[in-house]
Design an enzyme around this catalytic site. Sequence first.
Site, PDB file in Angstrom:
ATOM      1  N   HIS A 105      -3.442  -5.025   1.980  1.00  0.00           N
ATOM      2  CA  HIS A 105      -2.786  -5.262   3.275  1.00  0.00           C
ATOM      3  C   HIS A 105      -2.801  -6.753   3.620  1.00  0.00           C
ATOM      4  O   HIS A 105      -3.751  -7.228   4.233  1.00  0.00           O
ATOM      5  CB  HIS A 105      -3.538  -4.514   4.386  1.00  0.00           C
ATOM      6  CG  HIS A 105      -3.260  -3.050   4.417  1.00  0.00           C
ATOM      7  ND1 HIS A 105      -2.422  -2.465   5.338  1.00  0.00           N
ATOM      8  CD2 HIS A 105      -3.715  -2.052   3.637  1.00  0.00           C
ATOM      9  CE1 HIS A 105      -2.367  -1.170   5.127  1.00  0.00           C
ATOM     10  NE2 HIS A 105      -3.153  -0.889   4.102  1.00  0.00           N
ATOM     11  N   CYS A 134       0.817  -1.212   0.000  1.00  0.00           N
ATOM     12  CA  CYS A 134       0.000   0.000   0.000  1.00  0.00           C
ATOM     13  C   CYS A 134       0.858   1.273   0.000  1.00  0.00           C
ATOM     14  O   CYS A 134       1.455   1.586  -1.009  1.00  0.00           O
ATOM     15  CB  CYS A 134      -0.980  -0.061   1.159  1.00  0.00           C
ATOM     16  SG  CYS A 134      -2.445   0.908   0.844  1.00  0.00           S
ATOM     17  N   GLU A 160      -1.277  -8.314   5.857  1.00  0.00           N
ATOM     18  CA  GLU A 160      -1.112  -8.574   7.298  1.00  0.00           C
ATOM     19  C   GLU A 160      -2.436  -8.506   8.054  1.00  0.00           C
ATOM     20  O   GLU A 160      -2.496  -8.846   9.225  1.00  0.00           O
ATOM     21  CB  GLU A 160      -0.083  -7.592   7.897  1.00  0.00           C
ATOM     22  CG  GLU A 160      -0.584  -6.183   8.174  1.00  0.00           C
ATOM     23  CD  GLU A 160      -0.764  -5.301   6.940  1.00  0.00           C
ATOM     24  OE1 GLU A 160      -0.587  -5.797   5.806  1.00  0.00           O
ATOM     25  OE2 GLU A 160      -1.098  -4.107   7.121  1.00  0.00           O
TER      26      GLU A 160
HETATM   27  N1  GLN Z   1      -3.675   6.364   1.117  1.00  0.00           N
HETATM   28  C1  GLN Z   1      -2.394   6.035   1.645  1.00  0.00           C
HETATM   29  C2  GLN Z   1      -1.288   6.828   0.983  1.00  0.00           C
HETATM   30  O1  GLN Z   1      -1.523   7.483   0.037  1.00  0.00           O
HETATM   31  C3  GLN Z   1      -2.103   4.568   1.542  1.00  0.00           C
HETATM   32  C4  GLN Z   1      -3.087   3.789   2.345  1.00  0.00           C
HETATM   33  C5  GLN Z   1      -2.547   2.583   2.983  1.00  0.00           C
HETATM   34  O2  GLN Z   1      -1.335   2.378   3.100  1.00  0.00           O
HETATM   35  N2  GLN Z   1      -3.449   1.773   3.483  1.00  0.00           N
HETATM   36  O3  GLN Z   1      -0.186   6.779   1.426  1.00  0.00           O
END
Ligand code: GLN
Length: 194
Positions: A175, A80, A177
């Site tokens: 994610h 992410c 995890e």
């Molecule tokens: N929206 C977050 C970002 O731009 C990422 C979201 C996440 O890691 N769950 O960094």
Amino acid sequence: MPNPRIGILALQGDVEKHRAALERAGATVREVRAPADLDGLDGIVLPGGESTTMSRLLRTGGLFEPLRAFLAAKPVLATCAGLILLAKNVDRLPYETFGLLDITAHRNAWGRQVWSFQEEIAWPHSVNGGRSPFKAIFIRAPRILRVGEGVEVLAGCRGEPVAVRQGNLVALAFHPELSGDDRIQRWWLAGIGR
Ligand code: GLN
């Protein structure tokens, strides 16, 4: 490698659940906050969280350049916000990324009504024979709008790539995890030292 030593970038974001999953999978885990924390690690996880905050803290702590050198050479699992930090091109991020992964990522781009959602995806690698669908949890996840020639798409969701690999770099938009299913971490750890 029986007990790989794995770092988790721990400036901000979802560190604890990554630690628990990696330890269940047999890794020895160290939180990384300063350049010296990288010494002797076999690989690193860049967790989800907020890529803007992480970018700022990476610079104020002097970790950006030493970490970039580590990421260029060692196994990396980025999730992410971590995927955003690795990407060569990102929109709406007022900081330079590490720029190592040849993708274009679009932040917070799954549409407001579905900013967070979960969906079963097909994960291509079996671990101990387990090959059932993987419950992928997306939290204000980035979309991957372009993948470069050297980038392999490992898994998709809704017709778009959500897991990619380029050499030593594995990056997931979701994610792993949080799903209570450690298959992806086990697969990644199994590839270290091979
Ligand atoms: N929206 C977050 C970002 O731009 C990422 C979201 C996440 O890691 N769950 O960094």
